[in-house]
Write an enzyme that holds these catalytic residues in place. Structure first.
Site, short mmCIF file in Angstrom:
data_model
loop_
_atom_site.label_atom_id
_atom_site.label_comp_id
_atom_site.label_asym_id
_atom_site.label_seq_id
_atom_site.Cartn_x
_atom_site.Cartn_y
_atom_site.Cartn_z
N LYS A 1 7.58 -0.31 0.40
CA LYS A 1 7.85 -1.23 -0.70
C LYS A 1 9.10 -0.85 -1.49
CE LYS A 1 4.10 0.87 -3.41
NZ LYS A 1 4.02 2.03 -2.47
N GLY B 1 0.84 -1.19 0.00
CA GLY B 1 0.00 0.00 0.00
C GLY B 1 0.87 1.24 0.00
N ALA B 2 0.21 2.40 0.10
CA ALA B 2 0.91 3.68 0.15
C ALA B 2 1.82 3.72 1.37
CB ALA B 2 -0.11 4.82 0.23
N GLU C 1 15.24 6.52 -17.18
CA GLU C 1 13.83 6.89 -17.15
C GLU C 1 13.05 6.16 -18.23
OE1 GLU C 1 12.75 11.03 -16.53
OE2 GLU C 1 14.75 11.40 -15.69
N HIS D 1 15.32 12.95 -6.75
CA HIS D 1 15.34 11.51 -6.46
C HIS D 1 16.52 10.80 -7.14
CE1 HIS D 1 11.12 11.89 -4.89
NE2 HIS D 1 11.65 11.05 -4.03
N ARG E 1 19.57 8.74 -5.12
CA ARG E 1 19.91 7.34 -5.39
C ARG E 1 21.30 7.18 -6.01
NH1 ARG E 1 14.56 7.17 -7.64
NH2 ARG E 1 15.48 7.73 -9.63
N ASP F 1 10.33 0.83 -10.76
CA ASP F 1 9.54 1.47 -9.70
C ASP F 1 8.71 2.61 -10.30
OD1 ASP F 1 8.58 2.30 -7.25
OD2 ASP F 1 10.47 3.10 -6.53
N THR G 1 9.66 5.58 -13.49
CA THR G 1 8.48 5.59 -14.36
C THR G 1 7.71 6.91 -14.32
OG1 THR G 1 7.24 4.62 -12.54
CG2 THR G 1 8.12 3.09 -14.17
#
Lengths: 212, 212, 212
Positions: A14, A9-10, A65, A53, A57, A86, A38
């Site tokens: 994950k 879930g949110a 992308e 982001h 990372r 992701d 994505t």
């Protein structure tokens, strides 16, 4: 091939869990892990957020992308690449949004099938993140129901093609494939081997009793 | 009796899993499996959709329709029947919709209790499908919150009365009753039997050492 | 310290399970269990409802109300108290509601971090109930998304700090921490001890054959 599907879930942790799983796979294979992002940069603010982001990372992942046409990007990768995708929910959201009023259940499912079977057939190894969105109340609008239902199908297909599936709940990974059932089978097997051992012991004991 | 309750989100593979579970039960009992359908044919399009599903299942299941008054239909079944009820969420939705503005939490829960205790007491064996709808955000309208809360109660009662409960996630069945706790108990039992075995081995070994 | 976090959807039986877990902890520690209620009495009807719940629990729990500033109330407790906090979702809902238009993701997360780390550091033992709200479709309004996302973070932090985490599904407790992975480790350990046992049996058997 699809190594691992991570559903949740949110804010269920994950991505954090999938990152660790991908880093371990990449380390064991002595390759640099890739991160297939994505999100679509719809405006400068979103572009800035994506870049932030990528930077966060950067010490762990090389980012590619792929907000659309993911298989074309996947075909440019090394055969031994280890990649975190992701996530499916965002990728399907873009397809759903692009289609607008022409969106259809069948088209979304056909796209998902082509994508996921394509990933499963290719040699790079994929860890795929997706959202569980089907455990709330039925959405009121037909388009949102279609999104939810199609993502359910994508997730089920991804899980069926994966060697391993984890559901994250409040940051805790719960492995659901291989399943508990398999664990139980192993336990039963262990138990039957124990009985075998016991009967051999009986036999051994009686032979000892016979011995002078 | 309620053999098995299969819960899951939208498109989580709950019906497919429940069908397989029902077919196995029916096969072992040498009976033709029944499918108790709960959808209401509100218009010709829905009627056509229902008929299409009946045809798709025809080689595996005999379909009975029970969108309302399910226990009356259940009372016409053979005592050794094996039945898939698909699903509680739709059946309760009809009750909720029929009641309109007079709908109440208490009435829905009383109906669910009568239905589920009735199924549990009867001799045919039931596999029951239901939706998990309570893991999203609180719905804005009171009537939808009432539907969600009452279905939560129905699901908990069905699960309490069932011998077995499975949650499907992305097509993967996760057995939640008998629970992991029981698995752990079995493991502990296995472990204590192992220690017993070890101490007998010790004893046997000392007798062997003494023997010649 | 945070002994146990119990998560679940609406009407999933999380409070009932958490009450049993708290009563067991309190019984073993020979203390009267406390119930830390989080609802706000916004009007006389709500006040009456809260009082009714306090009465219903009176034979089992002493109730303390902490709709805001929970750590201040916690600091008045005995060091060996055993407390059920029911629930984080309501408590955060009050913070979210109080903040109104000034609500921010960062502020909610900072409040949650202070609260949960504060509970973890204190000597009373806490069982904490919370709602899983992140497995439905993305909410349409930004404020609701913020609530959902922040509660996801609170739940993950609570789970990380807890010795034990249970997800309730349709009234059934599913233990997710310690995880299945740990169960599997125990099984592997058991299996390796079995092999050890077998090789000793081999040795024993050969000695028996030699013996007479």
């Amino acid at each position: 091939m699809i190594e691992h599907v991570v559903l949740g879930g949110a804010r269920s942790g994950k991505t954090a869990f999938a990152e660790r799983a991908t880093l371990t796979l990449a380390e064991n294979a002595h390759v640099t892990p890739l991160y297939i992002a994505t999100a679509v940069a719809t405006d400068p603010e979103m572009r800035a957020r994506i870049e932030r982001h990528v930077q966060l990372r950067a010490s762990r992942f090389v980012t590619r992308e792929a907000p659309r046409d993911m298989l074309e990007i996947v075909d440019t990768l090394d055969p031994d690449a280890v990649c975190l995708i992701d996530c499916l929910a965002t990728y399907m959201g873009t397809l759903w949004h692009d289609a607008g009023a022409r969106v259809s259940d069948d088209a979304l499912i056909a796209e998902g099938t082509a994508l996921l079977e394509g990933l499963a057939r290719r040699t790079p190894r994929f860890v795929i993140v997706s959202n569980e969105v089907g455990m709330g109340i039925v959405p009121e609008t037909a388009a949102v129901r279609m999104y939810r239902d199609a993502l359910g199908r994508w997730n089920a297909l991804a899980a069926a093609l994966a060697a391993r599936v984890t559901l994250t709940v409040a940051g805790i990974p719960v492995q659901i494939k291989p399943s508990q059932h398999d664990t139980r089978s192993r336990e039963q097997e262990l138990r039957s081997r124990e009985q075998e051992l016991r009967s051999r012991e009986q036999e051994l004991r009686s032979r000892t009793a016979d011995s002078p």
